[in-house]
Every structure is written in C-alpha cells, then in structure tokens.
Design a protein around this motif. Structure first.
Motif, PDB file in Angstrom:
ATOM      1  N   TRP A   1     118.155 -51.172 -71.635  1.00 31.61           N
ATOM      2  CA  TRP A   1     116.877 -51.809 -71.289  1.00 31.61           C
ATOM      3  C   TRP A   1     116.089 -50.920 -70.327  1.00 31.61           C
ATOM      4  N   ILE A   2     116.773 -50.423 -69.298  1.00 27.57           N
ATOM      5  CA  ILE A   2     116.109 -49.553 -68.326  1.00 27.57           C
ATOM      6  C   ILE A   2     115.628 -48.278 -69.007  1.00 27.57           C
ATOM      7  N   ALA A   3     116.485 -47.689 -69.841  1.00 22.42           N
ATOM      8  CA  ALA A   3     116.132 -46.430 -70.505  1.00 22.42           C
ATOM      9  C   ALA A   3     114.944 -46.602 -71.440  1.00 22.42           C
ATOM     10  N   THR A   4     114.867 -47.724 -72.154  1.00 19.72           N
ATOM     11  CA  THR A   4     113.740 -47.957 -73.062  1.00 19.72           C
ATOM     12  C   THR A   4     112.451 -48.152 -72.281  1.00 19.72           C
ATOM     13  N   ALA A   5     112.498 -48.962 -71.223  1.00 22.05           N
ATOM     14  CA  ALA A   5     111.301 -49.155 -70.399  1.00 22.05           C
ATOM     15  C   ALA A   5     110.853 -47.831 -69.791  1.00 22.05           C
ATOM     16  N   ARG A   6     111.809 -47.050 -69.322  1.00 23.80           N
ATOM     17  CA  ARG A   6     111.468 -45.758 -68.731  1.00 23.80           C
ATOM     18  C   ARG A   6     110.844 -44.829 -69.767  1.00 23.80           C
ATOM     19  N   ALA A   7     111.388 -44.817 -70.975  1.00 22.63           N
ATOM     20  CA  ALA A   7     110.837 -43.964 -72.030  1.00 22.63           C
ATOM     21  C   ALA A   7     109.389 -44.328 -72.336  1.00 22.63           C
ATOM     22  N   ILE A   8     109.091 -45.627 -72.344  1.00 22.39           N
ATOM     23  CA  ILE A   8     107.723 -46.079 -72.603  1.00 22.39           C
ATOM     24  C   ILE A   8     106.796 -45.647 -71.475  1.00 22.39           C
ATOM     25  N   VAL A   9     107.253 -45.823 -70.240  1.00 22.64           N
ATOM     26  CA  VAL A   9     106.446 -45.425 -69.078  1.00 22.64           C
ATOM     27  C   VAL A   9     106.182 -43.927 -69.091  1.00 22.64           C
ATOM     28  N   GLU A  10     107.224 -43.144 -69.281  1.00 22.79           N
ATOM     29  CA  GLU A  10     107.064 -41.687 -69.223  1.00 22.79           C
ATOM     30  C   GLU A  10     106.239 -41.166 -70.390  1.00 22.79           C
ATOM     31  N   HIS A  11     106.373 -41.779 -71.552  1.00 18.64           N
ATOM     32  CA  HIS A  11     105.545 -41.381 -72.691  1.00 18.64           C
ATOM     33  C   HIS A  11     104.063 -41.546 -72.374  1.00 18.64           C
ATOM     34  N   HIS A  12     103.712 -42.680 -71.806  1.00 16.35           N
ATOM     35  CA  HIS A  12     102.299 -42.940 -71.545  1.00 16.35           C
ATOM     36  C   HIS A  12     101.784 -42.161 -70.340  1.00 16.35           C
ATOM     37  N   MET A  13     102.631 -41.920 -69.358  1.00 14.97           N
ATOM     38  CA  MET A  13     102.228 -41.026 -68.276  1.00 14.97           C
ATOM     39  C   MET A  13     101.937 -39.632 -68.818  1.00 14.97           C
ATOM     40  N   GLY A  14     102.794 -39.172 -69.731  1.00 16.87           N
ATOM     41  CA  GLY A  14     102.583 -37.865 -70.336  1.00 16.87           C
ATOM     42  C   GLY A  14     101.317 -37.787 -71.162  1.00 16.87           C
ATOM     43  N   ALA A  15     100.854 -38.968 -71.640  1.00 17.92           N
ATOM     44  CA  ALA A  15      99.616 -39.024 -72.421  1.00 17.92           C
ATOM     45  C   ALA A  15      98.384 -39.213 -71.523  1.00 17.92           C
ATOM     46  N   GLY A  16      98.585 -39.194 -70.204  1.00 19.21           N
ATOM     47  CA  GLY A  16      97.449 -39.243 -69.290  1.00 19.21           C
ATOM     48  C   GLY A  16      97.133 -40.605 -68.706  1.00 19.21           C
ATOM     49  N   TYR A  17      98.012 -41.592 -68.910  1.00 18.44           N
ATOM     50  CA  TYR A  17      97.781 -42.916 -68.335  1.00 18.44           C
ATOM     51  C   TYR A  17      98.354 -43.007 -66.919  1.00 18.44           C
ATOM     52  N   ARG A  18      97.696 -43.790 -66.082  1.00 17.99           N
ATOM     53  CA  ARG A  18      98.297 -44.282 -64.847  1.00 17.99           C
ATOM     54  C   ARG A  18      99.004 -45.583 -65.214  1.00 17.99           C
ATOM     55  N   VAL A  19     100.267 -45.721 -64.813  1.00 14.70           N
ATOM     56  CA  VAL A  19     101.084 -46.818 -65.326  1.00 14.70           C
ATOM     57  C   VAL A  19     101.617 -47.693 -64.193  1.00 14.70           C
ATOM     58  N   ALA A  20     101.524 -48.998 -64.393  1.00 16.18           N
ATOM     59  CA  ALA A  20     102.167 -49.994 -63.533  1.00 16.18           C
ATOM     60  C   ALA A  20     103.153 -50.790 -64.377  1.00 16.18           C
ATOM     61  N   LEU A  21     104.073 -51.476 -63.714  1.00 17.30           N
ATOM     62  CA  LEU A  21     105.107 -52.254 -64.404  1.00 17.30           C
ATOM     63  C   LEU A  21     105.001 -53.729 -64.044  1.00 17.30           C
ATOM     64  N   PHE A  22     105.323 -54.573 -65.024  1.00 15.50           N
ATOM     65  CA  PHE A  22     105.203 -56.020 -64.858  1.00 15.50           C
ATOM     66  C   PHE A  22     106.390 -56.639 -65.593  1.00 15.50           C
ATOM     67  N   GLY A  23     107.355 -57.222 -64.860  1.00 16.81           N
ATOM     68  CA  GLY A  23     108.543 -57.750 -65.508  1.00 16.81           C
ATOM     69  C   GLY A  23     108.876 -59.157 -65.072  1.00 16.81           C
TER      70      GLY A  23
END
Length: 240
Positions: A83-105
């Motif tokens: 679960w942590i690895a999947t959430a992290r992969a999503i965050v890092e993918h979008h950061m790499g695409a130029g997004y500023r990212v926040a988390l909401f769980g």
C-alpha cells in the motif's frame, strides 16, 4: 477546466483503478482509501472533497489499492508495505511530471499517507482522517488470516502496519498537516490518539472531536471536516 477521468493505470507493478479530477493546474492531491475501502472514500467523502478542491483549481487523484475496488488482485493478498509503495509510486510519478503533490488519507490509507509524506521530500501537505498509529502490540491469529465483515486478509498486512511505526513517521514530518481523530473511534483508542498528539509539531493540527466515530459521521459534521481539510490544502498550495 474541471473534468473527471476514470481509467486503469500501471503503478508499482499493478494495474490500478484511478479517478483523476483535472482542474487544469499543477497542484494535485492524492487520496488514499482505508482498509476494505475504495477510491470514493467512506460515504463518498473523497469524491466530495475532490470536487471542492477542483472548484479551487486543485486537481485530485483517487485510486483503489491492489486487491481493492476495481484494481487487479485479491484483497486477501493485500500488503501494507505494498500500500505504501503504491501510494509512493503515484506521488513520485506525478512529482516527476511537474505536479506539486499533497496527500489525503483515511484510516489505514491515512497511515500509508503519513509513511509516504515522511519519506518523500517535497510533499506539500497532508490530511489524515482516523489514521491508525497501530501503537498497541501486534497479536497474530491462530490461522494466519483475519476476517472482518466478510473480508479475509493475511496477518502479514497487520504485522507490516505495526512494524511501519506510523507515529514515529508522523514525528519527522515537516509539512503542514491536519489530522482528525474521534473519541468514539472503535478502531483507535486513547493510546492511538496520544501517539499522534504527543508527536505533533507546530505546523500539525491534531483535531480531536468528542464522540466522533471512525468513519460513520453525521452529515453536518462530515461537511465541516471536509471543508476544514480542503481549507488546509488550499492554504498549503497558496491558492487562497
């Protein structure tokens, strides 16, 4: 611009069902659902929050973890580390695409969000509802499996959740955070609440709500919590 796209995407080696609310900007909130949950969140609270954020120009991505909702896999094979690895992969993918990212769980999704926020530099902010610090000792079952409301999962999921040391992860987070915990949460007792309260920094608000349950919230209270949560994110992104 405010559109919602539903699709399957590849993250962390899985086919993950996602719902992307595109508000047209480069600020993004990634939503993480709880144990036995799905990308809509309890009572569709995540959908409501994502639409509130979209009105303020903030995009969102909601997703189903492996074995949950519309994603591939079986729930009994769920792993909290995964679960942590999947959430992290999503965050890092979008950061790499130029997004500023926040988390909401929410619930165990809140715990996973804390783990990711603590370990990924540059996360803008975090919101977590009823996160499990899993501060009590882990007690394995006799069979190696645990069942709750018809859902069966391996003991390993909960062993990993305890070993993740979420309270310690929270203690090292530096970004703004809004944490909601209730005194009537049957899944998180006083020790769970204290583990978070005692580790909060000045930029962290741990909102303890008297009589609030884990996720079955009165409509008016849910509306207020959604508004407060989105308000923190809007402020963190500088979009007030």
């Amino acid at each position: 611009m405010n559109t919602e796209h539903i699709e399957l995407r590849d993250f962390n080696g899985h086919r993950i069902a996602t719902a992307f609310h595109d508000a047209g900007g480069r600020n993004l909130v990634v939503f993480c659902h709880g144990f036995k949950g799905v990308k809509t969140g309890p009572s569709r609270y995540f959908v409501r929050a994502a639409r509130v954020l979209a009105e303020r120009g903030i995009s969102s991505l909601r997703f189903d973890q492996y074995g949950s909702g519309d994603s591939e896999g079986e729930f009994e094979d769920s792993s909290f580390i995964d679960w942590i690895a999947t959430a992290r992969a999503i965050v890092e993918h979008h950061m790499g695409a130029g997004y500023r990212v926040a988390l909401f769980g929410q619930s165990m999704g809140g715990s996973a969000a804390i783990a990711v926020a603590a370990d990924v530099p540059g996360v803008t902010a975090l919101v977590a509802w009823s996160p499990g610090a899993n501060f009590e000792p882990f007690v394995p079952s006799a069979t190696g499996f645990q069942e709750e409301d018809g859902q069966i999962v391996r003991d390993g999921y909960w062993r990993e959740a305890h070993e993740a040391r979420i309270a310690e992860k929270f203690a090292v987070m530096t970004m703004p955070a809004y944490i909601v915990v209730g005194t009537a949460d049957h899944l998180g007792g006083e020790s769970n609440r204290r583990a978070l309260i005692d580790r909060a920094k000045p930029q962290h608000q741990v909102h303890v709500i008297e009589g609030l349950a884990h996720s079955a919230w009165p409509a008016a209270q849910a509306k207020a919590i959604i508004e407060a949560s989105c308000g923190l994110l809007v402020e963190a992104f500088g979009q007030r």
